[in-house]
Design a protein around this motif. Structure first.
Motif, PDB file in Angstrom:
ATOM      1  N   ARG A 124       0.828  -1.213   0.000  1.00 30.24           N
ATOM      2  CA  ARG A 124       0.000   0.000   0.000  1.00 30.24           C
ATOM      3  C   ARG A 124       0.862   1.263   0.000  1.00 30.24           C
ATOM      4  O   ARG A 124       0.514   2.267  -0.629  1.00 30.24           O
ATOM      5  CB  ARG A 124      -0.938  -0.005   1.210  1.00 30.24           C
ATOM      6  N   TYR A 125       2.003   1.209   0.687  1.00 31.11           N
ATOM      7  CA  TYR A 125       2.848   2.397   0.834  1.00 31.11           C
ATOM      8  C   TYR A 125       3.683   2.670  -0.419  1.00 31.11           C
ATOM      9  O   TYR A 125       3.865   3.821  -0.817  1.00 31.11           O
ATOM     10  CB  TYR A 125       3.768   2.217   2.044  1.00 31.11           C
ATOM     11  N   PHE A 126       4.202   1.597  -1.058  1.00 33.50           N
ATOM     12  CA  PHE A 126       5.153   1.782  -2.146  1.00 33.50           C
ATOM     13  C   PHE A 126       4.597   1.498  -3.543  1.00 33.50           C
ATOM     14  O   PHE A 126       5.014   2.128  -4.511  1.00 33.50           O
ATOM     15  CB  PHE A 126       6.378   0.872  -1.937  1.00 33.50           C
ATOM     16  N   CYS A 127       3.704   0.522  -3.674  1.00 34.65           N
ATOM     17  CA  CYS A 127       3.422  -0.018  -5.007  1.00 34.65           C
ATOM     18  C   CYS A 127       1.946  -0.050  -5.403  1.00 34.65           C
ATOM     19  O   CYS A 127       1.621  -0.543  -6.489  1.00 34.65           O
ATOM     20  CB  CYS A 127       3.978  -1.448  -5.113  1.00 34.65           C
ATOM     21  N   LYS A 128       1.051   0.442  -4.571  1.00 36.12           N
ATOM     22  CA  LYS A 128      -0.378   0.285  -4.843  1.00 36.12           C
ATOM     23  C   LYS A 128      -0.788   0.866  -6.187  1.00 36.12           C
ATOM     24  O   LYS A 128      -1.612   0.293  -6.909  1.00 36.12           O
ATOM     25  CB  LYS A 128      -1.191   0.926  -3.718  1.00 36.12           C
ATOM     26  N   ASP A 129      -0.228   1.997  -6.555  1.00 35.11           N
ATOM     27  CA  ASP A 129      -0.629   2.671  -7.789  1.00 35.11           C
ATOM     28  C   ASP A 129       0.341   2.427  -8.936  1.00 35.11           C
ATOM     29  O   ASP A 129       0.327   3.161  -9.930  1.00 35.11           O
ATOM     30  CB  ASP A 129      -0.751   4.179  -7.529  1.00 35.11           C
ATOM     31  N   LYS A 130       1.182   1.403  -8.811  1.00 36.50           N
ATOM     32  CA  LYS A 130       2.175   1.138  -9.850  1.00 36.50           C
ATOM     33  C   LYS A 130       1.894  -0.191 -10.536  1.00 36.50           C
ATOM     34  O   LYS A 130       1.499  -1.160  -9.892  1.00 36.50           O
ATOM     35  CB  LYS A 130       3.584   1.114  -9.247  1.00 36.50           C
ATOM     36  N   ALA A 131       2.118  -0.213 -11.846  1.00 32.89           N
ATOM     37  CA  ALA A 131       1.960  -1.434 -12.632  1.00 32.89           C
ATOM     38  C   ALA A 131       3.199  -1.606 -13.504  1.00 32.89           C
ATOM     39  O   ALA A 131       3.806  -0.628 -13.944  1.00 32.89           O
ATOM     40  CB  ALA A 131       0.709  -1.357 -13.494  1.00 32.89           C
ATOM     41  N   TYR A 132       3.561  -2.863 -13.741  1.00 30.26           N
ATOM     42  CA  TYR A 132       4.817  -3.158 -14.419  1.00 30.26           C
ATOM     43  C   TYR A 132       4.606  -4.146 -15.561  1.00 30.26           C
ATOM     44  O   TYR A 132       3.636  -4.908 -15.584  1.00 30.26           O
ATOM     45  CB  TYR A 132       5.822  -3.748 -13.422  1.00 30.26           C
ATOM     46  N   ASP A 133       5.556  -4.126 -16.484  1.00 28.88           N
ATOM     47  CA  ASP A 133       5.564  -5.143 -17.532  1.00 28.88           C
ATOM     48  C   ASP A 133       6.113  -6.460 -16.987  1.00 28.88           C
ATOM     49  O   ASP A 133       5.595  -7.532 -17.294  1.00 28.88           O
ATOM     50  CB  ASP A 133       6.423  -4.672 -18.715  1.00 28.88           C
TER      51      ASP A 133
END
Length: 405
Positions: A124-133
């Motif tokens: 929730r703090y670092f990656c919630k709004d991130k998406a990766y290939d």
């Protein structure tokens, strides 16, 4: 693939610009796996890849060596606060209590609850709004669980660096989420196919690689104060049971009994302080304080490797040991036990001396080189003639294939 975080659809990820990579690692201390990651990142083409590196917990010794293009997601102080949170502390106390009472099922349940609090909070703090290939768990263990359960990525790669296959029950659900199961040696790849038959068609092999120019430059950074007039030996690595430092102590005792004038440098330390202290105590008990020096962790161990006479690798298990590559780059004579990694990396008698995983056999290899300096020179010359640039080209070709297939 399954998704542990509710409300996230990995199919909604749309690629724009460079390939977006998430690399997840646990500790980032002074170890071979960490060195291999540094080298991978140092020469990556950042016009093609955008990289986030998530470090789940410390130590963080090698952070200063990261390329500036890498976006560091360092749990650091946030992780400390998490471990002091009431819910985490509650599950921690319960797990410790149940473990002391030998209630295995309860201990495992609350230990998992504790880690679940930790991972979800980090997500929730670092990656919630991130998406990766692509998401890469760069080491077997907790990094694989995090990538399997929380990473939003089109493809997931799980890496396995160890020389023996362990924790099969724990790793199975996370490896089932992997598109690629990546390891560093052919022998380990075959073991993984047996242990995880569902992944047998998704196992790939890419050996570790080091930057020869960088290592040679680092090796000239300072001159270590080595004992003069004696045979100098060097063993470099984490002080832990699989690395065989206890076997090295046994070999040192035999060498001393045979009257050889030598000094052995143990370049490294360990995270299990009880085990490290047992190694120190055994050195004293065997009367080897005058023959063995433990330097502790060194950010730059290469001057010791360059200036010693023989590099000794007494490991019980190795998949693709960085120390062998480092010694080869510095053209140092090597005596190594017959682990999977050593058998793959060395030709006995030509690029090193291979011995059994036993004190007496190790001593035979050391004594042989000591009594045959011409053979030492031949091994050094053979190592100096190796073309490392071809290995580098093949290394990045394989990584490109894994990342973009």
């Amino acid at each position: 693939m399954g998704e542990d975080v509710a409300g996230v659809s990995q199919n909604d990820i749309t690629k724009l610009g460079p390939t977006r990579l998430l690399i997840v690692k646990t500790a980032f201390g002074l170890g071979g796996i960490e060195r291999s990651l540094i080298e991978f990142l140092r020469h990556l083409d950042y016009s093609r890849y955008d990289v986030d590196l998530l470090l789940l917990y410390g130590p963080f010794d090698l952070i200063p060596e990261l390329p500036e293009q890498v976006h560091l997601l360092n749990v650091g102080e946030y992780g400390i606060r998490l471990r002091l949170s009431p819910l985490y502390v509650f599950y921690y106390i319960l797990s410790v209590l149940l473990k002391s009472l030998r209630i295995k099922g309860g201990y495992q349940r609350y230990r998992r609850q504790k880690m679940d609090v930790y991972y979800r909070s980090i997500y929730r703090y670092f990656c919630k709004d991130k998406a990766y290939d692509v998401a890469i768990a760069y080491q077997q263990g907790f990094a694989c669980e995090y990538v399997a359960r929380f990473a939003k990525a089109k493809r997931k790669i799980m890496m396995y660096h160890h020389g023996s296959v362990e924790d099969v029950d724990y790793l199975t659900p996370w490896f089932k989420e992997a598109d690629v199961l990546l390891t560093v040696s052919k022998d380990v790849a075959e073991k993984l196919k047996v242990a995880f038959p569902f992944a047998q068609y998704h196992v790939e092999v890419i050996p570790n690689l080091l930057d020869a120019y960088f290592i040679k430059k680092q090796a000239d950074e300072y001159a270590p104060e080595l004992k003069q007039g004696v045979l100098t030996l060097c063993t470099c690595g984490r002080i832990s049971p699989e690395k065989g430092f206890d076997l090295a102590i046994g070999a040192a005792r035999i060498l001393k009994e045979q009257g050889l004038a030598f000094h052995w440098y143990f370049v490294g330390d360990g995270y299990d302080k009880v085990y490290v202290e047992s190694i120190r105590q055994r050195i004293s008990q065997d009367g080897l304080d005058v023959c063995i020096t433990i330097t502790g962790f060194l950010t730059n161990p290469y001057p010791y490797l360059k200036n010693c006479d023989i590099v000794v690798i007494p490991s019980r298990f190795e998949a693709n040991p960085m120390i062998i590559q480092e010694a080869k780059i510095l053209a140092k004579p090597i005596v190594a036990t017959k682990t999977t990694g050593a058998l793959d990396a060395l030709i006995d008698g030509e690029t090193g001396i291979l011995c059994e995983i036993a004190e007496e056999s190790m001593v035979e290899g050391i004594i042989h080189l000591y009594r045959n300096p011409n053979h030492m020179d031949e091994i050094s010359a053979n190592l100096a003639s190796l073309n490392m640039s071809l290995l580098r080209e093949e290394f990045y070709r394989k990584w490109d294939k894994v990342l973009n297939s």
